[in-house]
Design a protein around this motif. Structure first.
Motif, short mmCIF file in Angstrom:
data_model
loop_
_atom_site.label_atom_id
_atom_site.label_comp_id
_atom_site.label_asym_id
_atom_site.label_seq_id
_atom_site.Cartn_x
_atom_site.Cartn_y
_atom_site.Cartn_z
N ARG A 1 -27.76 -12.41 20.37
CA ARG A 1 -27.60 -14.18 19.22
C ARG A 1 -26.49 -13.48 18.76
O ARG A 1 -25.66 -12.95 18.01
CB ARG A 1 -28.89 -14.30 19.09
N GLY A 2 -26.28 -15.30 18.11
CA GLY A 2 -25.35 -14.92 17.27
C GLY A 2 -25.36 -15.15 15.68
O GLY A 2 -26.66 -14.98 15.95
N LYS A 3 -24.54 -15.84 14.38
CA LYS A 3 -25.05 -15.17 13.25
C LYS A 3 -26.15 -17.05 12.73
O LYS A 3 -25.50 -18.01 13.52
CB LYS A 3 -23.42 -15.33 12.53
N LEU A 4 -27.07 -16.79 12.03
CA LEU A 4 -27.65 -18.03 11.49
C LEU A 4 -27.04 -18.20 10.84
O LEU A 4 -26.20 -17.68 10.17
CB LEU A 4 -29.00 -17.05 10.36
N VAL A 5 -26.16 -19.87 10.44
CA VAL A 5 -25.71 -20.77 9.89
C VAL A 5 -27.11 -21.12 9.37
O VAL A 5 -27.74 -22.34 9.08
CB VAL A 5 -25.28 -21.47 10.67
N GLU A 6 -26.59 -20.81 7.60
CA GLU A 6 -28.11 -21.58 7.12
C GLU A 6 -27.79 -22.70 6.64
O GLU A 6 -28.73 -23.16 6.24
CB GLU A 6 -28.17 -20.69 5.72
N THR A 7 -26.22 -23.00 5.98
CA THR A 7 -26.04 -24.21 5.58
C THR A 7 -26.32 -25.56 6.89
O THR A 7 -25.77 -26.45 6.02
CB THR A 7 -24.72 -24.04 4.65
N GLU A 8 -26.74 -24.54 7.64
CA GLU A 8 -26.91 -26.14 8.81
C GLU A 8 -28.53 -25.98 9.69
O GLU A 8 -29.08 -25.56 9.09
CB GLU A 8 -25.99 -26.81 9.83
N THR A 9 -28.68 -27.62 9.95
CA THR A 9 -30.20 -27.85 10.11
C THR A 9 -30.25 -28.35 11.58
O THR A 9 -28.67 -28.42 12.36
CB THR A 9 -30.74 -28.63 9.27
N ASN A 10 -31.34 -28.51 12.24
CA ASN A 10 -31.25 -28.88 13.74
C ASN A 10 -31.31 -30.34 13.68
O ASN A 10 -32.14 -31.14 14.52
CB ASN A 10 -32.69 -28.43 14.57
N VAL A 11 -31.29 -31.38 12.26
CA VAL A 11 -31.39 -32.55 12.48
C VAL A 11 -30.71 -33.08 12.90
O VAL A 11 -29.39 -33.31 13.24
CB VAL A 11 -31.95 -33.08 11.22
N LEU A 12 -31.06 -33.69 14.08
CA LEU A 12 -29.98 -34.79 14.35
C LEU A 12 -29.63 -36.08 14.40
O LEU A 12 -29.70 -36.74 13.68
CB LEU A 12 -30.23 -35.46 16.76
N GLN A 13 -27.82 -36.15 14.68
CA GLN A 13 -27.13 -37.35 14.05
C GLN A 13 -26.96 -38.53 14.32
O GLN A 13 -27.01 -37.68 15.98
CB GLN A 13 -26.06 -36.74 12.72
N ASP A 14 -26.59 -39.33 14.17
CA ASP A 14 -26.16 -40.42 15.31
C ASP A 14 -24.60 -39.73 15.62
O ASP A 14 -23.81 -39.10 15.47
CB ASP A 14 -25.59 -41.53 14.03
N GLY A 15 -24.66 -39.86 17.08
CA GLY A 15 -23.23 -39.27 17.98
C GLY A 15 -23.04 -37.81 17.96
O GLY A 15 -22.71 -37.07 18.00
N SER A 16 -24.54 -37.01 17.76
CA SER A 16 -24.52 -35.80 18.22
C SER A 16 -24.21 -35.34 19.76
O SER A 16 -25.12 -35.91 20.26
CB SER A 16 -26.61 -35.25 17.65
N LEU A 17 -23.95 -34.23 19.92
CA LEU A 17 -24.13 -34.66 21.41
C LEU A 17 -25.15 -32.87 21.87
O LEU A 17 -24.84 -31.65 20.57
CB LEU A 17 -22.39 -33.61 21.49
#
Length: 417
Positions: free
Chosen positions: A226-242
């Protein structure tokens, strides 16, 4: 998706979210049918169907694992070895709705996605020999109460309400003790910087785990590490998320974003406005007209064509070939520039537009036309291609973009009278 949501009452639109499969210009090549379509609206369900983790079992025999999986509850099984499996049971969550996406046509899948054939107008022209999209690719969990936050997770529950990660799947135990893993080809997400607006900029592609954590990309799409954990980002979808499922890419639109998006009626009005201006072929002097949106796959006599190296718009003609080997390379009679000569098609999927501007730019080399800011936005988005490559592509047909800017400003000539 955009069109169905835009026509509901405004009091309802706050509960509606949408998902579009990019690379289809308003509909699948053979038409939208049932759960297999190019866009899908997510509405608040009459009764919550969300689930959340509850009991964890460490199992030493396959029989015991199967017994837990057959209890009728949702569960995720992590096979560590032949003699050890961790089974996480999920319980009902009254505060969320769950929507599942995948290639399977079984009932747990709400949105059936199909493999995208680059640049093809008809699936019969190039059949997919082996799909890279998972049958149960991902699940989207939406809060039933404001602000209706939507989160994405890799993998979906099958008809037995189970998710199985076998011995060869990438999986691990986190420091807090809970299990997590990745699907074979992964679920990638890119959130645009600045939202999905005229000022949007591409974000960074990340991979989403089965439990919804965010990681940097693996070295290859199906690598074990696996890649490295990105603790500053979440799985919340935003308008325009791909959302990329390795064979299909989806565009997520929020209710508020759709409220500020042009509608199909607006695009049709722009088409009629262009035609009302009576653009002419500068050589043949015949009047040009974009065909009806309902006839977007049929080349018509008055259809505008363009030289994509310079942007000059003409009617169809059969001169200017530079060689027999490059049949699509033509010399523009206006400026002598040599390049692709193609029919122009209006981009009909309103949800792909970042603004309501007039259709003045064409993607190269496919000839799909949209607003300047929409064309420039998609021209700079690196979309996943295959299992390891990224390149910009037309959102309406998946053709890989070429040229210095990936798009060209069109030069129309008005009527001479």
């Amino acid at each position: 998706m955009s069109l169905p949501v835009r026509f509901v009452d405004h009091s309802v639109i706050t509960l509606a979210l949408s998902l579009s499969q990019i690379w289809y210009n308003g509909a699948l090549p053979n038409g939208d049918r049932g759960r297999r379509k190019s866009r899908f609206a997510l509405y608040k369900r009459p009764k919550a169907n969300g689930v959340k983790p509850s009991t964890v079992h460490v199992i030493s025999t396959p029989q015991a694992s199967k017994a837990i999986s057959c209890k009728g509850q949702h569960s995720i099984s992590y096979t560590l070895s032949r003699n050890q499996t961790v089974v996480v049971e999920y319980t009902h969550d009254k505060d969320t709705d769950m929507f599942q996406v995948g290639r399977s046509t079984e009932s747990p899948i709400d949105f059936v996605v199909t493999d995208t054939i680059s640049g093809s107008q008809n699936n019969d022209e190039a059949q997919i020999t082996q799909s890279t999209i998972s049958r149960f690719a991902c699940r989207i969990v939406c809060d039933r109460n404001e602000p209706y936050t939507a989160r994405i997770f890799a993998a979906g529950f099958d008809s037995s309400k189970n998710i199985f990660l076998g011995e060869k799947a990438a999986k691990w135990k986190n420091p807090d003790g809970h299990m997590d893993g990745l699907t074979t080809n992964g679920v990638l997400v890119m959130h645009p910087r600045g939202g999905f607006t005229e000022e949007s900029q591409p974000g960074v592609w990340r991979e989403i785990s089965v439990c919804g954590d965010v990681y940097t990309l693996r070295e290859t799409r199906s690598a074990q590490q696996r890649g490295k954990l990105v603790e500053t980002e979440t799985n919340v979808l935003q308008d325009g998320s791909l959302i990329d499922l390795c064979g299909a890419t989806l565009l997520w639109r929020t209710a508020d974003g759709l409220f500020h998006t042009p509608t199909q009626k607006h695009i049709e009005a722009l088409r009629q406005e262009i035609n009302a201006a009576r653009p002419q072929c500068p050589v043949g002097l015949n009047t040009l007209a974009f065909p009806s949106i309902n006839r977007k796959e049929v080349v018509e006599e008055k259809q505008p064509w363009a030289y994509l190296s310079c942007g000059h718009v003409h009617g169809y003609h059969n001169w200017g070939h530079r060689s027999d080997t490059e049949a699509n390379e033509r010399e523009c009679p206006m400026c002598r520039t040599v390049g692709p000569y193609v029919p122009l098609w209006l981009g009909c999927e309103a949800g792909f537009y970042v603004d309501a501007g007039p259709p003045t730019h064409a993607f190269t080399p496919c000839g799909h036309v949209c607003s300047e800011k929409s064309a420039k936005y998609w021209s700079q988005i690196p979309l996943p291609h295959g299992t390891h490559a990224f390149h910009a592509a037309c959102p309406f047909c998946a053709t890989q973009l070429l040229g210095e800017q990936n798009c060209i400003k069109l030069i129309f000539q008005g009527p001479v009278d």
